[in-house]
Design a protein around this motif. Structure first.
Motif, PDB file in Angstrom:
ATOM      1  N   PRO A  43      53.383  47.076  -0.747  1.00 45.12           N
ATOM      2  CA  PRO A  43      52.755  47.557  -1.981  1.00 45.12           C
ATOM      3  C   PRO A  43      52.544  49.067  -1.943  1.00 45.12           C
ATOM      4  O   PRO A  43      52.116  49.622  -0.936  1.00 45.12           O
ATOM      5  N   GLY A  44      52.870  49.701  -3.062  1.00 48.30           N
ATOM      6  CA  GLY A  44      52.688  51.143  -3.170  1.00 48.30           C
ATOM      7  C   GLY A  44      51.536  51.478  -4.099  1.00 48.30           C
ATOM      8  O   GLY A  44      50.561  50.734  -4.204  1.00 48.30           O
ATOM      9  N   ARG A  45      51.677  52.599  -4.792  1.00 50.74           N
ATOM     10  CA  ARG A  45      50.633  53.039  -5.722  1.00 50.74           C
ATOM     11  C   ARG A  45      50.416  51.967  -6.791  1.00 50.74           C
ATOM     12  O   ARG A  45      51.360  51.402  -7.310  1.00 50.74           O
ATOM     13  N   ALA A  46      49.160  51.673  -7.076  1.00 46.76           N
ATOM     14  CA  ALA A  46      48.761  50.649  -8.045  1.00 46.76           C
ATOM     15  C   ALA A  46      49.270  49.265  -7.646  1.00 46.76           C
ATOM     16  O   ALA A  46      49.360  48.370  -8.477  1.00 46.76           O
ATOM     17  N   GLY A  47      49.618  49.087  -6.368  1.00 47.24           N
ATOM     18  CA  GLY A  47      50.077  47.795  -5.880  1.00 47.24           C
ATOM     19  C   GLY A  47      51.513  47.467  -6.236  1.00 47.24           C
ATOM     20  O   GLY A  47      51.987  46.360  -5.957  1.00 47.24           O
ATOM     21  N   ARG A  48      52.248  48.422  -6.848  1.00 54.38           N
ATOM     22  CA  ARG A  48      53.656  48.174  -7.193  1.00 54.38           C
ATOM     23  C   ARG A  48      54.468  48.012  -5.918  1.00 54.38           C
ATOM     24  O   ARG A  48      54.339  48.811  -4.975  1.00 54.38           O
ATOM     25  N   LEU A  49      55.326  47.015  -5.894  1.00 58.34           N
ATOM     26  CA  LEU A  49      56.102  46.708  -4.697  1.00 58.34           C
ATOM     27  C   LEU A  49      57.344  47.590  -4.586  1.00 58.34           C
ATOM     28  O   LEU A  49      57.963  47.927  -5.594  1.00 58.34           O
ATOM     29  N   LEU A 109      50.741  48.771   3.725  1.00 57.37           N
ATOM     30  CA  LEU A 109      50.514  47.598   4.566  1.00 57.37           C
ATOM     31  C   LEU A 109      51.270  46.395   4.021  1.00 57.37           C
ATOM     32  O   LEU A 109      52.027  46.505   3.062  1.00 57.37           O
ATOM     33  N   LEU A 110      51.082  45.241   4.624  1.00 55.88           N
ATOM     34  CA  LEU A 110      51.798  44.040   4.220  1.00 55.88           C
ATOM     35  C   LEU A 110      51.319  43.532   2.857  1.00 55.88           C
ATOM     36  O   LEU A 110      50.130  43.624   2.535  1.00 55.88           O
ATOM     37  N   THR A 111      52.233  42.959   2.081  1.00 51.68           N
ATOM     38  CA  THR A 111      51.880  42.428   0.763  1.00 51.68           C
ATOM     39  C   THR A 111      50.887  41.269   0.888  1.00 51.68           C
ATOM     40  O   THR A 111      50.066  41.069   0.000  1.00 51.68           O
ATOM     41  N   GLU A 112      50.943  40.544   2.010  1.00 54.47           N
ATOM     42  CA  GLU A 112      50.034  39.398   2.185  1.00 54.47           C
ATOM     43  C   GLU A 112      48.571  39.821   2.268  1.00 54.47           C
ATOM     44  O   GLU A 112      47.668  39.004   2.112  1.00 54.47           O
ATOM     45  N   TYR A 113      48.323  41.113   2.496  1.00 51.84           N
ATOM     46  CA  TYR A 113      46.948  41.602   2.567  1.00 51.84           C
ATOM     47  C   TYR A 113      46.338  41.851   1.184  1.00 51.84           C
ATOM     48  O   TYR A 113      45.112  41.945   1.065  1.00 51.84           O
ATOM     49  N   LEU A 114      47.159  42.006   0.159  1.00 56.57           N
ATOM     50  CA  LEU A 114      46.664  42.383  -1.169  1.00 56.57           C
ATOM     51  C   LEU A 114      45.493  41.528  -1.660  1.00 56.57           C
ATOM     52  O   LEU A 114      44.485  42.075  -2.107  1.00 56.57           O
ATOM     53  N   PRO A 115      45.564  40.192  -1.583  1.00 58.07           N
ATOM     54  CA  PRO A 115      44.431  39.404  -2.089  1.00 58.07           C
ATOM     55  C   PRO A 115      43.209  39.417  -1.165  1.00 58.07           C
ATOM     56  O   PRO A 115      42.145  38.920  -1.548  1.00 58.07           O
ATOM     57  N   LEU A 116      43.336  40.002   0.019  1.00 56.86           N
ATOM     58  CA  LEU A 116      42.235  40.008   0.989  1.00 56.86           C
ATOM     59  C   LEU A 116      41.324  41.229   0.870  1.00 56.86           C
ATOM     60  O   LEU A 116      40.246  41.256   1.459  1.00 56.86           O
ATOM     61  N   TYR A 117      41.765  42.252   0.118  1.00 63.12           N
ATOM     62  CA  TYR A 117      40.992  43.485   0.024  1.00 63.12           C
ATOM     63  C   TYR A 117      39.717  43.316  -0.791  1.00 63.12           C
ATOM     64  O   TYR A 117      39.705  42.610  -1.797  1.00 63.12           O
ATOM     65  N   SER A 118      38.675  44.025  -0.368  1.00 66.53           N
ATOM     66  CA  SER A 118      37.488  44.167  -1.213  1.00 66.53           C
ATOM     67  C   SER A 118      37.844  45.182  -2.303  1.00 66.53           C
ATOM     68  O   SER A 118      38.882  45.862  -2.219  1.00 66.53           O
ATOM     69  N   SER A 119      36.995  45.316  -3.311  1.00 70.26           N
ATOM     70  CA  SER A 119      37.279  46.278  -4.380  1.00 70.26           C
ATOM     71  C   SER A 119      37.344  47.701  -3.819  1.00 70.26           C
ATOM     72  O   SER A 119      38.146  48.518  -4.274  1.00 70.26           O
ATOM     73  N   GLU A 120      36.528  47.998  -2.821  1.00 67.19           N
ATOM     74  CA  GLU A 120      36.546  49.330  -2.199  1.00 67.19           C
ATOM     75  C   GLU A 120      37.830  49.541  -1.407  1.00 67.19           C
ATOM     76  O   GLU A 120      38.467  50.593  -1.500  1.00 67.19           O
ATOM     77  N   MET A 189      49.418  46.276  15.783  1.00 72.53           N
ATOM     78  CA  MET A 189      48.068  46.149  15.213  1.00 72.53           C
ATOM     79  C   MET A 189      47.816  44.675  14.901  1.00 72.53           C
ATOM     80  O   MET A 189      48.689  43.977  14.403  1.00 72.53           O
ATOM     81  N   GLU A 190      46.615  44.201  15.215  1.00 69.15           N
ATOM     82  CA  GLU A 190      46.252  42.829  14.869  1.00 69.15           C
ATOM     83  C   GLU A 190      46.305  42.642  13.365  1.00 69.15           C
ATOM     84  O   GLU A 190      46.055  43.585  12.606  1.00 69.15           O
ATOM     85  N   LYS A 191      46.595  41.438  12.905  1.00 72.88           N
ATOM     86  CA  LYS A 191      46.678  41.174  11.464  1.00 72.88           C
ATOM     87  C   LYS A 191      45.312  41.334  10.811  1.00 72.88           C
ATOM     88  O   LYS A 191      44.283  41.029  11.416  1.00 72.88           O
ATOM     89  N   PHE A 192      45.329  41.801   9.563  1.00 79.53           N
ATOM     90  CA  PHE A 192      44.103  41.912   8.767  1.00 79.53           C
ATOM     91  C   PHE A 192      43.768  40.534   8.224  1.00 79.53           C
ATOM     92  O   PHE A 192      44.617  39.871   7.637  1.00 79.53           O
ATOM     93  N   ARG A 193      42.509  40.103   8.413  1.00 77.63           N
ATOM     94  CA  ARG A 193      42.101  38.759   7.973  1.00 77.63           C
ATOM     95  C   ARG A 193      41.195  38.802   6.755  1.00 77.63           C
ATOM     96  O   ARG A 193      40.783  37.752   6.264  1.00 77.63           O
ATOM     97  N   GLY A 194      40.848  39.990   6.303  1.00 81.96           N
ATOM     98  CA  GLY A 194      39.971  40.083   5.132  1.00 81.96           C
ATOM     99  C   GLY A 194      38.526  40.250   5.525  1.00 81.96           C
ATOM    100  O   GLY A 194      38.138  40.198   6.662  1.00 81.96           O
TER     101      GLY A 194
END
Length: 194
Positions: A43-49, A109-120, A189-194
């Protein structure tokens, strides 16, 4: 202004990085085989792939059931060297030329992380991703995910050409020292789990 800065530096340094890219590509082919490049949608700017391009650093070694071995077992000495010197990132200059990445910004980062992010944490996507960034010069992979995201958001709020120049300078120093390449006890790097 930032886009112009990226283009001037990237195009102006073609006589330096293109020959290095060709030599590294040859060695990757000899040491690791094909494909020479590792391509992955990020994912890039604004989450565009977009499809990020790097040099391959790991083998495709698998166990008896055909499952990929852990990263540490698939990362040979030559791959470790490419990562330690950041030469594996060199093809990303193509992404910069295409406008998908910047020289400086939060690492894509990996696309699989997108739904795991907080708003910040999601604010890191307010700017184009970078080959290097504030988190990379403040610990790279040797810091926690929370610290990494805090640095990314700090960059979003304080970005400027002068800060980019400072980060590029600090990046070159980090590469020479081979500092913060991997998380403690991990090949990557260890995977991001949210």
């Amino acid at each position: 202004m930032k886009r112009a800065f990226d283009l001037v530096l990237t195009v102006g340094s073609i006589p330096v990085w293109v020959p290095v890219l060709l030599v590294v590509a040859m060695f990757v082919r000899l040491k690791l085989g094909t494909p020479v490049f590792f391509r992955q949608v990020r994912p890039g700017r604004a989450g565009r792939l977009f499809e990020m391009v790097k040099f391959r650093t790991m083998t495709d070694a698998r166990d008896a059931e055909g499952v990929l071995l852990p990263d540490a077992q698939r990362l040979p000495a030559f791959g470790k060297f490419l990562r330690a010197t950041s030469l594996d990132e060199l093809p990303e200059l193509w992404n910069v030329l295409k406008g998908e990445m910047s020289l400086v910004g939060p690492r894509p980062l990996l696309t699989e992380y997108l739904p795991l992010y907080s708003s910040e944490q999601r604010r890191r996507h307010e700017v184009a991703p970078g080959i290097t960034g504030w988190a990379q010069v403040n610990g790279r992979n040797a810091i926690s995910w929370d610290q990494k995201f805090a640095y990314d958001v700090w960059y979003v709020d304080h970005r400027s050409i002068w800060l980019d120049i400072k980060i590029i300078g600090k990046t070159l120093a980090k590469v020479v020292r081979r500092d913060g390449i991997s998380a403690e006890g991990s090949a990557t790097m260890e995977k991001f789990r949210g």
